[in-house]
Motif scaffolding. Structure first.
Motif, PDB file in Angstrom:
ATOM      1  N   GLY A   1       0.812  -1.187   0.000  1.00  0.00           N
ATOM      2  CA  GLY A   1       0.000   0.000   0.000  1.00  0.00           C
ATOM      3  C   GLY A   1       0.858   1.254   0.000  1.00  0.00           C
ATOM      4  N   VAL A   2       0.218   2.354  -0.298  1.00  0.00           N
ATOM      5  CA  VAL A   2       0.885   3.652  -0.322  1.00  0.00           C
ATOM      6  C   VAL A   2       0.791   4.263   1.062  1.00  0.00           C
ATOM      7  N   GLU A   3       1.936   4.696   1.602  1.00  0.00           N
ATOM      8  CA  GLU A   3       1.959   5.295   2.934  1.00  0.00           C
ATOM      9  C   GLU A   3       2.129   6.797   2.844  1.00  0.00           C
ATOM     10  N   GLY A   4       1.781   7.477   3.923  1.00  0.00           N
ATOM     11  CA  GLY A   4       1.925   8.918   3.980  1.00  0.00           C
ATOM     12  C   GLY A   4       0.662   9.621   3.532  1.00  0.00           C
ATOM     13  N   VAL A   5       0.759  10.939   3.381  1.00  0.00           N
ATOM     14  CA  VAL A   5      -0.361  11.741   2.919  1.00  0.00           C
ATOM     15  C   VAL A   5      -0.204  11.901   1.408  1.00  0.00           C
ATOM     16  N   ILE A   6      -1.221  11.450   0.692  1.00  0.00           N
ATOM     17  CA  ILE A   6      -1.199  11.456  -0.772  1.00  0.00           C
ATOM     18  C   ILE A   6      -2.347  12.326  -1.264  1.00  0.00           C
ATOM     19  N   LEU A   7      -2.087  13.183  -2.232  1.00  0.00           N
ATOM     20  CA  LEU A   7      -3.114  14.007  -2.850  1.00  0.00           C
ATOM     21  C   LEU A   7      -3.434  13.395  -4.213  1.00  0.00           C
ATOM     22  N   TRP A   8      -4.663  12.917  -4.363  1.00  0.00           N
ATOM     23  CA  TRP A   8      -5.103  12.295  -5.608  1.00  0.00           C
ATOM     24  C   TRP A   8      -5.889  13.310  -6.425  1.00  0.00           C
ATOM     25  N   SER A   9      -5.623  13.387  -7.712  1.00  0.00           N
ATOM     26  CA  SER A   9      -6.400  14.232  -8.612  1.00  0.00           C
ATOM     27  C   SER A   9      -7.447  13.362  -9.293  1.00  0.00           C
ATOM     28  N   LEU A  10      -8.704  13.665  -9.052  1.00  0.00           N
ATOM     29  CA  LEU A  10      -9.778  12.926  -9.713  1.00  0.00           C
ATOM     30  C   LEU A  10      -9.912  13.345 -11.170  1.00  0.00           C
ATOM     31  N   LEU A  11      -9.421  14.549 -11.488  1.00  0.00           N
ATOM     32  CA  LEU A  11      -9.504  15.063 -12.847  1.00  0.00           C
ATOM     33  C   LEU A  11      -8.677  14.233 -13.824  1.00  0.00           C
ATOM     34  N   ASN A  13      -6.565  11.484 -12.651  1.00  0.00           N
ATOM     35  CA  ASN A  13      -6.210  10.217 -12.007  1.00  0.00           C
ATOM     36  C   ASN A  13      -4.709  10.095 -11.723  1.00  0.00           C
ATOM     37  N   THR A  14      -4.135  11.172 -11.192  1.00  0.00           N
ATOM     38  CA  THR A  14      -2.731  11.148 -10.790  1.00  0.00           C
ATOM     39  C   THR A  14      -2.656  11.409  -9.292  1.00  0.00           C
ATOM     40  N   HIS A  15      -1.499  11.119  -8.718  1.00  0.00           N
ATOM     41  CA  HIS A  15      -1.318  11.386  -7.290  1.00  0.00           C
ATOM     42  C   HIS A  15       0.044  12.012  -7.038  1.00  0.00           C
ATOM     43  N   ARG A  16       0.116  12.694  -5.897  1.00  0.00           N
ATOM     44  CA  ARG A  16       1.368  13.327  -5.465  1.00  0.00           C
ATOM     45  C   ARG A  16       1.498  13.123  -3.963  1.00  0.00           C
ATOM     46  N   ARG A  17       2.655  12.641  -3.541  1.00  0.00           N
ATOM     47  CA  ARG A  17       2.913  12.407  -2.114  1.00  0.00           C
ATOM     48  C   ARG A  17       3.257  13.735  -1.440  1.00  0.00           C
ATOM     49  N   LEU A  18       2.521  14.044  -0.356  1.00  0.00           N
ATOM     50  CA  LEU A  18       2.782  15.270   0.392  1.00  0.00           C
ATOM     51  C   LEU A  18       3.621  15.009   1.635  1.00  0.00           C
ATOM     52  N   ALA A  48       0.362  23.423  -2.691  1.00  0.00           N
ATOM     53  CA  ALA A  48       1.026  23.878  -3.919  1.00  0.00           C
ATOM     54  C   ALA A  48       2.534  23.655  -3.877  1.00  0.00           C
ATOM     55  N   SER A  49       3.175  24.066  -2.781  1.00  0.00           N
ATOM     56  CA  SER A  49       4.638  23.995  -2.706  1.00  0.00           C
ATOM     57  C   SER A  49       5.152  22.681  -2.147  1.00  0.00           C
TER      58      SER A  49
END
Length: 103
Positions: A1-11, A13-18, A48-49
């Motif tokens: 599984g993916v750990e940490g805080v992840i921001l998923w874009s529903l637009l 379907n990509t993600h970025r680990r915060l 954003a940053s």
């Protein structure tokens, strides 16, 4: 599984680990920042940053287990656990009533 805080874009379907670690994220009203817990500490990340900073560190031998944000993002409510605790007592009787009762 993916750990940490992840921001998923529903637009798209990509993600970025915060954060590498962290859990229970709470977005602030404007959606530009979010609070999360990480190893018992309350942290804030700018979406954003990606800059993460500590908002509140617990005293020794304790950790924050819940965090909430008040109206207008102007207050923070937390629940903290501790290995050792204090015993608190509250009387609902006015001090003058105790004195007149002979206590």
């Amino acid at each position: 599984g993916v750990e940490g805080v992840i921001l998923w874009s529903l637009l798209d379907n990509t993600h970025r680990r915060l954060s590498q670690e962290g859990y229970d994220p709470v977005f602030l009203r404007r959606g530009r920042q979010l609070l999360f817990k990480e190893v018992g500490t309350i942290r804030l990340v700018d979406v954003a940053s990606g800059v993460v900073r500590t908002v509140l560190s617990p005293p020794p031998s304790s950790s924050f287990i819940w965090v909430g944000v008040g109206p207008g993002d102007r207050s923070l409510c937390t629940v903290r656990t501790a290995e050792e605790g204090d015993i608190w007592s509250l009387s609902l009787v006015a001090p003058t009533a105790l004195a007149s009762a002979g206590h």
